[in-house]
Design an enzyme around this catalytic site. Structure first.
Site, PDB file in Angstrom:
ATOM      1  N   GLN A 221     134.762  79.012  52.145  1.00 44.04           N
ATOM      2  CA  GLN A 221     134.111  79.611  50.986  1.00 44.04           C
ATOM      3  C   GLN A 221     133.448  80.951  51.291  1.00 44.04           C
ATOM      4  O   GLN A 221     132.956  81.602  50.383  1.00 44.04           O
ATOM      5  CB  GLN A 221     133.067  78.626  50.423  1.00 44.04           C
ATOM      6  CG  GLN A 221     133.684  77.320  49.972  1.00 44.04           C
ATOM      7  CD  GLN A 221     132.690  76.333  49.395  1.00 44.04           C
ATOM      8  OE1 GLN A 221     132.719  75.172  49.738  1.00 44.04           O
ATOM      9  NE2 GLN A 221     131.792  76.779  48.517  1.00 44.04           N
ATOM     10  N   ARG A 367     127.849  71.255  44.899  1.00 43.28           N
ATOM     11  CA  ARG A 367     127.341  71.930  43.704  1.00 43.28           C
ATOM     12  C   ARG A 367     125.833  71.797  43.582  1.00 43.28           C
ATOM     13  O   ARG A 367     125.309  71.185  42.654  1.00 43.28           O
ATOM     14  CB  ARG A 367     127.996  71.342  42.464  1.00 43.28           C
ATOM     15  CG  ARG A 367     129.474  71.627  42.378  1.00 43.28           C
ATOM     16  CD  ARG A 367     129.928  71.389  40.985  1.00 43.28           C
ATOM     17  NE  ARG A 367     131.334  71.615  40.819  1.00 43.28           N
ATOM     18  CZ  ARG A 367     131.945  71.512  39.653  1.00 43.28           C
ATOM     19  NH1 ARG A 367     131.285  71.186  38.584  1.00 43.28           N
ATOM     20  NH2 ARG A 367     133.234  71.735  39.546  1.00 43.28           N
ATOM     21  N   GLU A 739     127.660  75.152  39.191  1.00 43.63           N
ATOM     22  CA  GLU A 739     126.887  74.035  39.716  1.00 43.63           C
ATOM     23  C   GLU A 739     126.060  73.321  38.655  1.00 43.63           C
ATOM     24  O   GLU A 739     125.610  72.192  38.878  1.00 43.63           O
ATOM     25  CB  GLU A 739     125.975  74.550  40.837  1.00 43.63           C
ATOM     26  CG  GLU A 739     126.806  75.121  41.968  1.00 43.63           C
ATOM     27  CD  GLU A 739     125.963  75.605  43.131  1.00 43.63           C
ATOM     28  OE1 GLU A 739     126.280  75.249  44.258  1.00 43.63           O
ATOM     29  OE2 GLU A 739     125.001  76.330  42.896  1.00 43.63           O
TER      30      GLU A 739
END
Ligand code: MCN
Ligand code: CUN
Length: 785
Positions: A221, A367, A739
């Protein structure tokens, strides 16, 4: 969405460009990659949570035909790679040398010609362990006689992972409590859970001994930040390292940390001079990679004259054996201190201390917006408990306590500056969709019949889009993101980003931003990301930061190109730039809209042999690095309706209403998809997901048999609504959303369960609300683990 001919342009529910490839099975994931001469790596993991390693005998494994090498901590020591830095300035053993500190810790790595031989060879490694007492309970880890876990750290005498960290003001909080008319206290645990992406973690490391170039294939990520870490660890220049992500089968925060397996694969390839592939299996993923939560919280909340006035929070954060949580450096508990929520409090005070335990390290994922999940869960459970104590409707208490629209920008008692919001409106929209009054009526009737129906509320505010360089960094790297836009002579464009999609639809939404700003149809805009050689530097995708930071970068870079286009158009139209006005895709003369030049005409000119304005370079490109002035603060009102079976204590989420405000929506369909996914995760976390350990530190949830994730069967048809309060400082008015649904939904569901159990006098159940736990609570017993 407007249109050029029959082609849609700009914001709107455009179908995802990437899906054509995914639904045809043409995605290119890590395990699809096979390089010539590639060998395979497998990792031997500790069966003990805490044990001394007396010796490791690798001779039998090495003798197995097909095995090329067995790596242990001793070998890594010679390379200076036995320990690695974590993103929280701690250190973590790459392979355990002196002792193991959690079950599943990496002990040795085998490299062999195929993955089966590599795995078989693991059985032949003989490790002499001497078991030590383990501690898995964070409270017990603070006892004086608790076994010391981090004896590797100079001067470390206890299991504290960091000094106590505080936010808010203790004195004024005490005063608020002294003046209050109602006070409620609760012990609340947000248990350890796991992001569990469909694709587990892994890496292919390909070191070329001739050129010294290190190519890494690794779904992650934050590719640029990882490259910087590897450059430091391996002593290579950054330009000699290239990370390529390709397609990623889900991240959910699990692909933010640097794992020991990555470093072993790199070391293996450097030593062997051939590509080394390592992919963990499901159990390895669940047992050893970045978990989520594990916060043990104690809180008091108070009210005066029907309004919430103060909040006190004392937390123990369980980091496992190494602190490898991902969060901005200056925030040891992440953004947890946003725990004052959506309320205009008089005062608040938050204390967090972190401890080491004999459990897997990690700690910020799934998240979470850097601990905002735990914060929202805590405050929303506390507000519910307060409403019950005050015998008022939980929505009324919230409505009376919300920050008012006129108070924005609003500074919280813990120092955040919320940008914009109309909380009352969003709450009312959720009530309307739910038919709140009717639901309460229905509940009353059911209660009279002995049925257990519950209605749970959660109203969350998040801070996403980390972050302003004046406030935050990770490992000394400013949390800024770059964008590079090139419009080619044909009028088609490539935008390169430092953010990286793991399934969020960036190939579509970032193209839509260019389309919105420049008028080039989104299908003509190629989004390039996830390759450090082909994208500008930036910190990546997590904390719902792509839209707030990279999205802003793309808007700004598009506007830069548009400004250049204006100057060219002025020359073409024989007027001055300031006499031109913009409509999507075209500069035109203010006094005579029929005279203008489209972005395509202008591009042609920019690359042609015709003259350009004095001093201007040819072509039509621009580059920016975006430093956000503030976080963006999305929020939402969630209402859950549950039924609890009085006979089996089984909880069914019958309805779930979610009204999110993430400012301007670039692609409302993708936003809804993000919300659906996050709500499903919330159902899982609230009702079934947990990583637990026995007293000896054995992980009890190492497979999907024991770690239950939700399916469509457990999820209702989510009922979504939206309000749009633009972000005042984001160039598009957008806020992050990825999220939000995971952050906001667990408290709504747990509050609904507690609400359902009111006739039985139950005032608290810790997650996950499994039938066994709910049943125990219904009988007035303590919950089973
Ligand atoms: N979006 C939009 N309008 C807005 C906000 C967002 O159209 N106002 C779109 C964006 O353009 C993007 C998507 O919604 O396509 C999510 O954007 P954003 O909220 O900026 O979040 P990120 O792209 O940074 O994604 C990260 C976030 C996090 S931190 C986790 S964890 C998570 C999540 O997204 N992991 C996911 N959602 C996920 N979804 C999938 N499929 N897979 C994951 O691994
Ligand atoms: Cu916290 S999980 Mo997301 O930020 O990658």
């Amino acid at each position: 969405m407007t249109a050029v001919g029959d082609r849609p342009i700009g914001f709107g529910p455009l179908k995802r460009k990437e899906d054509a490839r995914f639904i045809r099975g043409k995605g290119n994931y890590l395990d699809d990659i096979r390089l010539p001469g590639m060998v395979h790596m497998a990792i031997l993991r500790s069966p003990f949570a805490h044990a001394k390693i007396n010796s490791i005998d690798t001779s039998a494994a090495l003798a197995l035909p097909g095995v090329a090498a067995v790596i242990t901590a001793k070998d890594l020591e010679t390379l200076g790679l036995a320990w690695m830095p974590t993103i929280s300035y701690d250190t973590q053993a790459v392979l355990a040398g002196d002792k193991v500190r959690f079950q599943g810790q990496e002990v040795a790595a085998v490299i062999a010609i195929d993955e089966y031989i590599a795995r078989d060879a693991l059985q032949l490694i003989d490790v002499d362990y001497e078991p030590l007492p383990a501690v898995v309970n964070a409270r017990k880890a603070l006892d004086e006689d608790a076994p010391l876990i981090r004896d590797d750290k100079d001067g470390q005498l206890d299991n504290l992972a960091s000094p106590t960290w505080e936010a808010g003001d203790e004195e004024s909080t005490d005063k608020a409590f002294a003046e209050a008319d109602t006070i409620v206290s609760r012990d609340i645990i947000y248990p350890r859970c796991h992001p569990a992406p469909l694709e587990t973690c892994g890496m292919i490391a390909d070191f070329n001994p001739e050129t010294g170039q290190l190519d890494l294939y690794n779904g992650n990520q934050a590719p640029h930040a990882h490259r910087t870490v590897y450059a430091h660890v391996a002593g290579l220049a950054e330009h000699m390292i290239r990370i390529k992500c390709n397609d990623i089968g889900g991240g959910f925060g699990n692909k933010v940390p640097v794992y020991p397996g990555y470093v072993c694969a790199i070391a293996g390839s450097i030593v062997a001079g051939v590509p080394v592939k390592w992919i963990e299996d499901r159990s390895e993923n669940l047992m050893s990679t970045g978990f989520a939560r594990d916060y043990i919280m104690k809180s008091d909340i108070c009210a005066k004259d029907g309004k919430i006035t103060g909040l006190r929070v004392d937390v123990i954060a369980d980091h496992g054996a190494f602190d490898s949580t991902a969060q901005p450096t200056k925030f040891p508990a992440g953004f947890f201190h946003i725990v004052c929520g959506s309320y205009d409090l008089q005062a608040s005070h938050v204390k967090v201390k972190a401890v080491y335990t004999n459990k897997a390290p990690g700690g910020v994922a799934y998240r979470c917006s850097f601990r905002i999940t735990e914060a929202v869960y805590l405050v929303e459970r506390m507000v519910e408990a307060l409403a019950l104590e005050m015998h008022i409707d939980p929505i009324d208490l919230r409505m009376q306590s919300f920050i008012g629209t006129e108070q924005f920008p609003y500074e919280t008692t813990t120092g955040w500056t919320y940008d914009s919001g109309d909380y009352h409106k969003t709450m009312r929209v959720a009530m309307d969709i739910a038919g709140y009054e009717d639901l309460r009526q229905e509940q009353e009737e059911k209660r009279a019949r002995g049925e257990l129906m519950g209605i749970g509320i959660s109203f969350f505010t998040e801070g996403v889009g980390a972050g302003p360089r004046k406030h935050m960094d990770i490992l000394g790297l400013a949390m800024n993101d770059g964008a590079d836009l090139r419009v080619h002579p044909s009028g088609k464009a490539v935008v390169s980003l430092s953010a990286q999609t793991q399934g969020q639809g960036h190939e579509t939404t970032f193209a839509q931003i260019v389309a919105e700003e420049l008028g080039i149809p989104p299908e003509d805009v190629e989004v390039r990301h996830g390759d450090t050689d082909k994208s500008p530097y930036g910190l990546g995708t997590y904390g719902s930061r792509s839209t707030p930071v990279s999205g802003a970068a793309v808007a700004v870079v598009s506007r830069k190109v548009r400004d250049k286009a204006r100057a060219i158009a002025a020359q073409m139209l024989e007027t001055r730039p300031e006499d031109l006005a913009w409509e999507k895709g075209r500069w035109y003369v203010k006094g005579d809209p029929s005279v203008g030049a489209t972005i395509f005409d202008i591009t042609e000119r920019a690359y042609s042999g015709d003259s350009l304005p004095e001093g201007m370079e040819g072509g039509l490109d621009a580059q920016v690095i975006y430093d956000p002035p503030n976080l963006t603060y999305p929020y939402g009102a969630y209402i859950a309706v549950v039924d609890v079976d009085p006979e089996t204590a089984h909880v069914t989420v019958r309805r779930f209403i979610a009204v999110d405000d993430c400012g301007v929506r670039i692609n409302p369909m993708i936003v809804d998809g993000q919300i659906h996914g996050g709500l499903a995760e919330g159902v899982g976390i609230a009702l079934m997901e947990v990583i637990t350990f026995d007293e000896e530190g054995n992980c009890l949830n190492g497979s999907f048999m024991d770690y239950l994730i939700p399916t469509a069967l457990e999820c209702p048809d989510f009922e979504l609504g939206a309000t749009v309060t633009p972000c005042p400082h984001h160039p598009l008015g957008a806020k992050g959303v990825g999220e939000s649904p995971n952050v906001g939904s667990p408290p709504a569901i747990v509050n609904a369960v507690i609400d359902a159990l009111q006739p039985l006098g139950v005032n608290h159940v810790d997650m996950p609300c499994t039938p066994a736990r709910v049943w125990a609570a219904m009988q007035g017993n303590a919950a089973p683990p």
